[in-house]
Scaffold this motif. Structure first.
Motif, mmCIF file in Angstrom:
data_model
loop_
_atom_site.group_PDB
_atom_site.id
_atom_site.type_symbol
_atom_site.label_atom_id
_atom_site.label_comp_id
_atom_site.label_asym_id
_atom_site.label_seq_id
_atom_site.Cartn_x
_atom_site.Cartn_y
_atom_site.Cartn_z
ATOM 1 N N CYS A 251 0.816 -1.217 0.000
ATOM 2 C CA CYS A 251 0.000 0.000 0.000
ATOM 3 C C CYS A 251 0.851 1.269 0.000
ATOM 4 O O CYS A 251 0.312 2.384 -0.018
ATOM 5 N N GLY A 252 2.170 1.105 0.022
ATOM 6 C CA GLY A 252 3.067 2.259 0.031
ATOM 7 C C GLY A 252 3.135 2.949 1.373
ATOM 8 O O GLY A 252 3.391 4.152 1.453
ATOM 9 N N LEU A 253 2.932 2.187 2.455
ATOM 10 C CA LEU A 253 2.896 2.745 3.792
ATOM 11 C C LEU A 253 4.049 2.225 4.634
ATOM 12 O O LEU A 253 4.578 1.141 4.384
ATOM 13 N N SER A 254 4.385 2.987 5.666
ATOM 14 C CA SER A 254 5.329 2.495 6.670
ATOM 15 C C SER A 254 4.588 2.062 7.933
ATOM 16 O O SER A 254 5.105 1.295 8.729
ATOM 17 N N VAL A 255 3.362 2.561 8.110
ATOM 18 C CA VAL A 255 2.564 2.254 9.281
ATOM 19 C C VAL A 255 1.091 2.318 8.895
ATOM 20 O O VAL A 255 0.705 3.081 8.004
ATOM 21 N N LEU A 256 0.285 1.502 9.540
ATOM 22 C CA LEU A 256 -1.168 1.544 9.344
ATOM 23 C C LEU A 256 -1.811 1.474 10.724
ATOM 24 O O LEU A 256 -1.645 0.484 11.446
ATOM 25 N N GLU A 257 -2.545 2.523 11.087
ATOM 26 C CA GLU A 257 -3.082 2.666 12.437
ATOM 27 C C GLU A 257 -4.593 2.442 12.446
ATOM 28 O O GLU A 257 -5.308 2.869 11.537
ATOM 29 N N PHE A 258 -5.073 1.780 13.499
ATOM 30 C CA PHE A 258 -6.496 1.541 13.717
ATOM 31 C C PHE A 258 -6.866 1.977 15.132
ATOM 32 O O PHE A 258 -6.027 1.965 16.025
ATOM 33 N N ASP A 259 -8.156 2.299 15.332
ATOM 34 C CA ASP A 259 -8.643 2.429 16.710
ATOM 35 C C ASP A 259 -9.965 1.688 16.913
ATOM 36 O O ASP A 259 -10.469 1.644 18.036
ATOM 37 N N HIS A 260 -10.518 1.090 15.838
ATOM 38 C CA HIS A 260 -11.734 0.273 15.943
ATOM 39 C C HIS A 260 -11.636 -0.908 14.971
ATOM 40 O O HIS A 260 -12.557 -1.153 14.183
ATOM 41 N N LEU A 261 -10.554 -1.637 15.034
ATOM 42 C CA LEU A 261 -10.381 -2.795 14.146
ATOM 43 C C LEU A 261 -11.338 -3.895 14.593
ATOM 44 O O LEU A 261 -11.295 -4.358 15.731
ATOM 45 N N VAL A 262 -12.222 -4.329 13.684
ATOM 46 C CA VAL A 262 -13.278 -5.272 14.062
ATOM 47 C C VAL A 262 -12.715 -6.680 14.237
ATOM 48 O O VAL A 262 -11.567 -6.980 13.870
#
Length: 364
Positions: free
Chosen positions: A109-120
């Motif tokens: 995805c071209g990211l270094s980090v992927l953040e969640f706060d409501h991952l189901v």
């Protein structure tokens, strides 16, 4: 991994239909959380019209789309779940049995980090063992409203009796109680946003409706109506006066509760609780499976819930200096917030301090 990243406007009609098809099958295939309207393409497309950097990763096996991951990307390659901060359900919408490598996904995805706060639930491939879990209460109505009320009475007889009594008292004192499940009057939506803004300020919280993009998002979703997605405004009236309202998102099987508020002049009648019971009744009549009350410890949620699935907060990172810097900046703030919330001897004084700030802010 056969993955392509698209801007919202580049999503084809066929891909959108495949995304909706995965959601429509989710409940029957044992993954009802994937039918949440926050995971629908309509929500992502609406956020994309209000916020920069929205992207959609489409994963294919052969020519067939098997998974969709919406996210927001900064110019530095920092990724966040789409709508993070206002979205109550996040993750990848995928066919049953599909698994992925989180590190490879983030890189693709071209990211270094992927953040969640409501991952189901059901997103184990993201390594949820390393993320922090929180209860997200729901009201099950798949067996009908009467069955829900019987369960509520068995668990909390005094609460149930008192709430229905307050509804009757509201009707006697303020005028006949009337509930509109799908209110289309924009004036009612504006009233709800005023009440909610006042509540945020009164309790010392950040006013979400002070952000123009959130107002635009809610207004767009209010006017969004498809076969599989609706922005739903529900209003409780006493006489001709609205006393409580809620704006949320509806899929064919889930009503995601989002922005509830009430006129504080009627607080003694608990109109918010009455409204939620009416919403549950209407959802049951429409054959929905459940109402998702959203993560967060609130007394009214504890009183109304039938169960409490888990959502997760945290981030997936790959070995990259930007990921290290981002984690170093975000982790201490998150850890402090969690420490306060987890300890009553800290959360109580913190809440009282916020309310004191709110009284100063509003001049009360």
């Amino acid at each position: 991994m056969d993955l392509a990243v698209h801007r919202p406007g580049e999503l084809t009609g066929a891909d959108g239909d495949a995304w909706r098809s995965l959601q429509s099958e989710a409940r029957a295939l044992g993954a009802p959380q994937l039918a949440n309207p926050f995971l629908a393409p309509e929500f992502t497309l609406a956020v994309g019209r209000c916020r920069p950097g929205v992207r959609i990763a489409v994963i294919r096996q052969g020519a067939r789309p098997v998974a969709f991951l919406p996210f927001q990307r900064s110019a530095l390659g920092l990724g966040r779940a789409v709508g993070l901060g206002v979205s109550d359900a996040q993750g990848m919408v995928h066919r049953p049995g599909f698994r992925w490598d989180a590190q490879e996904l983030v890189r693709a995805c071209g990211l270094s980090v992927l953040e969640f706060d409501h991952l189901v639930e059901g997103q184990e491939s993201f390594g949820v063992g390393g993320l922090r879990g929180f209860g997200s209460p729901v009201i099950d109505v798949d067996r009908g409203f009467d069955a829900y009320v019987r369960q509520l009475r068995a668990r909390s007889p005094k609460f149930t009796r008192t709430t229905f009594a307050k509804e009757r008292r509201l009707g006697r004192d303020a005028g006949p109680v009337r509930y509109v499940h799908d209110e289309r009057d924009p004036a009612a939506l504006r009233a709800l946003m005023r009440w909610k803004s006042a509540q945020y300020r009164r309790t010392g919280r950040s006013d979400r409706f002070a952000h123009p993009w959130i107002v635009r998002l809610v207004e767009q979703l209010f006017h969004t109506r498809t076969e599989s997605f609706t922005g739903l405004l529900s209003v409780l009236y006493a006489g001709d006066r609205p006393v409580a309202a809620h704006f949320g998102l509806r899929s064919p099987s889930v009503l995601a509760c989002w922005f509830p508020a009430y006129d504080p002049r009627f607080a003694k009648f608990s109109p918010g609780l009455v409204l939620h019971l009416r919403m549950a009744e209407a959802a049951a009549a429409e054959s929905l499976a459940y109402l998702d009350l959203g993560r967060g410890a609130k007394d009214y949620k504890d009183s109304l819930k039938t169960r409490e699935p888990t959502v997760h907060e945290g981030m997936v990172t790959r070995r990259h200096f930007m990921a290290l810097a981002y984690r170093a900046r975000r982790a201490p703030v998150r850890a402090l917030r969690h420490a306060v919330l987890a300890r009553p001897e800290l959360s109580g004084p913190a809440d009282r301090l916020l309310r004191r700030v709110g009284r100063l802010r509003t001049g009360r």
